[in-house]
Design an enzyme around this catalytic site. Structure first.
Site, PDB file in Angstrom:
ATOM      1  N   ASP A   1       0.821  -1.207   0.000  1.00  0.00           N
ATOM      2  CA  ASP A   1       0.000   0.000   0.000  1.00  0.00           C
ATOM      3  C   ASP A   1       0.857   1.260   0.000  1.00  0.00           C
ATOM      4  OD1 ASP A   1      -1.909   1.904   0.363  1.00  0.00           O
ATOM      5  OD2 ASP A   1      -2.360   1.375   2.442  1.00  0.00           O
TER       6      ASP A   1
ATOM      7  N   ASP B   1      -2.195   5.980  -4.830  1.00  0.00           N
ATOM      8  CA  ASP B   1      -2.342   5.068  -3.701  1.00  0.00           C
ATOM      9  C   ASP B   1      -2.849   3.713  -4.164  1.00  0.00           C
ATOM     10  OD1 ASP B   1      -2.657   3.879  -1.268  1.00  0.00           O
ATOM     11  OD2 ASP B   1      -4.467   4.985  -0.725  1.00  0.00           O
TER      12      ASP B   1
END
Length: 403
Positions: free
Chosen positions: A101, A258
């Site tokens: 992530d 992201d």
């Protein structure tokens, strides 16, 4: 992605260029798997809310501590994200399924001492007693999310990422996972690829450390500098719908890339314009008229159906007609000196519901505080279409069309 139909069911390719201490010969590769797309497995607003509500860090310790001094970036949870891989912790390695992530910077996995949370019993857990390289640290920490939280303590061990072993890496052993989010998730933990400033089954693609694979992209990358450390944030220009400027970002907007966010989030004004253009209000009106037709009578029926054309879009409503993709406009983002175009087949998400397929908009509204200005989060939908390079050494981000 070349030609053809592109949705979240296709290949996600991203590359990460990071300084990991000593140089590594060749590329470190981690195969990514992809979960089936379902209504409960998409993350959009969660990351946006986290960015806004916890802008100054995600780990809340009982007493302040400086960010861990480490060459590898640690991890945090973005629930039910689509792409995950495997890392090993300890010696011999104990393997865990994790999300990589770029929107967070903390590492945690379930602990074998997590007794009271169902989520821990449904996932693999780390057993310190089985590792010859384990070092006890014991500092209690917690991470809070909008829809849940974890709590645990800091431990230290070797972490294996692909063929790379990072020695004496701090991470969180989660001893409490009360949220249903973690119970239903297909992942055990999280590996964050964000900056330390915010720390405390179908093949889905590949994450590459230490370089880029030319087979993953076409043409040349367009690079822009990182403007704010923490998230991978940069300055983005105008957003266009069908080639026409939306105006709001004409003088510039902030954006972050992201991999822990499934969709694309942006200012409500632009998202509303996009969703109106692709037909969400027409679908709401159509559903309204279907209900009215069962009860209306002649003149009253006509008046009620006209009223349906003006009702507001219900909160969270993002369904569109799968048969109308060919009539929907392209949406383009101006980054650097280039426009990065998403076609309807790329920004519309198809959700398989057994014998039926439902389509939904990949755009979700989120407004940043006035002090921060307009903010976009470019998630997996964008990264699926555009090969992304996170160049830590040169503090820049690059984008090129995926091969």
């Amino acid at each position: 992605m070349g030609t053809g139909h592109v949705t979240l069911q296709h290949l996600l390719i991203l590359s990460v260029v990071l300084l990991l201490g000593t140089p590594v010969e060749g590329l470190v590769r981690i195969a990514l798997k992809k979960l089936p797309v379902g209504q409960n497995r998409l993350v959009a607003g969660e990351d946006a809310q986290t960015f806004l509500l916890q802008h100054h860090g995600l780990v809340h310790n009982e007493e302040p501590q400086p960010p861990p001094k480490s060459d590898i970036i640690m991890l945090k949870n973005y629930q039910n994200t689509q792409y995950y891989g495997e890392v090993g912790i300890g010696m011999p390695p104990q393997n865990f399924t994790v999300i990589f992530d770029t929107g967070s910077s903390n590492l945690w996995v379930p602990s074998s001492e997590c007794y009271s949370s169902t989520a821990c019993h449904l996932h693999k857990s780390y057993a310190a007693s089985r590792s010859s390289t384990y070092t006890k640290k014991g500092k209690r920490v917690s991470i809070h999310y909008r829809t849940g939280a974890i709590a645990g303590y800091i431990s230290q061990d070797n972490v294996q990422v692909g063929g790379l072993v990072v020695k004496n890496q701090d991470f969180i052993e989660a001893s409490l996972e009360p949220s249903i989010t973690f119970m239903l998730g297909k992942f055990d933990g999280i590996v964050g690829l964000g900056f330390k400033e915010i720390s405390s089954g179908v093949k889905g693609g590949e994450i590459v450390f230490g370089g880029v694979d030319p087979n993953h992209y076409k043409g040349r990358h367009t690079y822009v500098p990182v403007t704010k450390k923490g998230y991978w944030q940069f300055d983005m220009g105008d957003v266009l719908i069908g080639g026409n400027s939306t105006g709001l970002c004409k003088s510039g907007c902030a954006a972050i890339v992201d991999s822990g966010t499934s969709l694309l989030t942006g200012p409500t004004a632009i998202i509303t314009e996009i969703n109106w253009t692709i037909g969400i209000p027409r679908r709401v009106s159509k559903a309204c008229k279907k209900v009215v037709s069962k009860f209306g009578r002649q003149i009253l029926d006509l008046l009620l159906k006209r009223m349906c054309d003006h009702i507001p879009i219900p909160a969270g409503e993002s369904s569109v007609d799968c048969g109308e993709l060919k009539f929907m406009p392209d949406v383009a983002f101006s980054i650097g000196a280039k426009q990065f175009v998403l076609k309807p087949e790329q920004y519309i998400v198809k959700i398989d519901e057994g014998d039926d397929t439902r389509c939904m908009s990949g755009f979700s509204a989120m407004d940043a505080p006035p002090s921060d200005g307009p903010l976009w989060i470019l998630g997996d939908i964008f990264m699926e279409a555009y090969h992304t390079v996170f160049d830590y050494g040169n503090m820049k981000i690059g984008f090129a069309e995926t091969a």
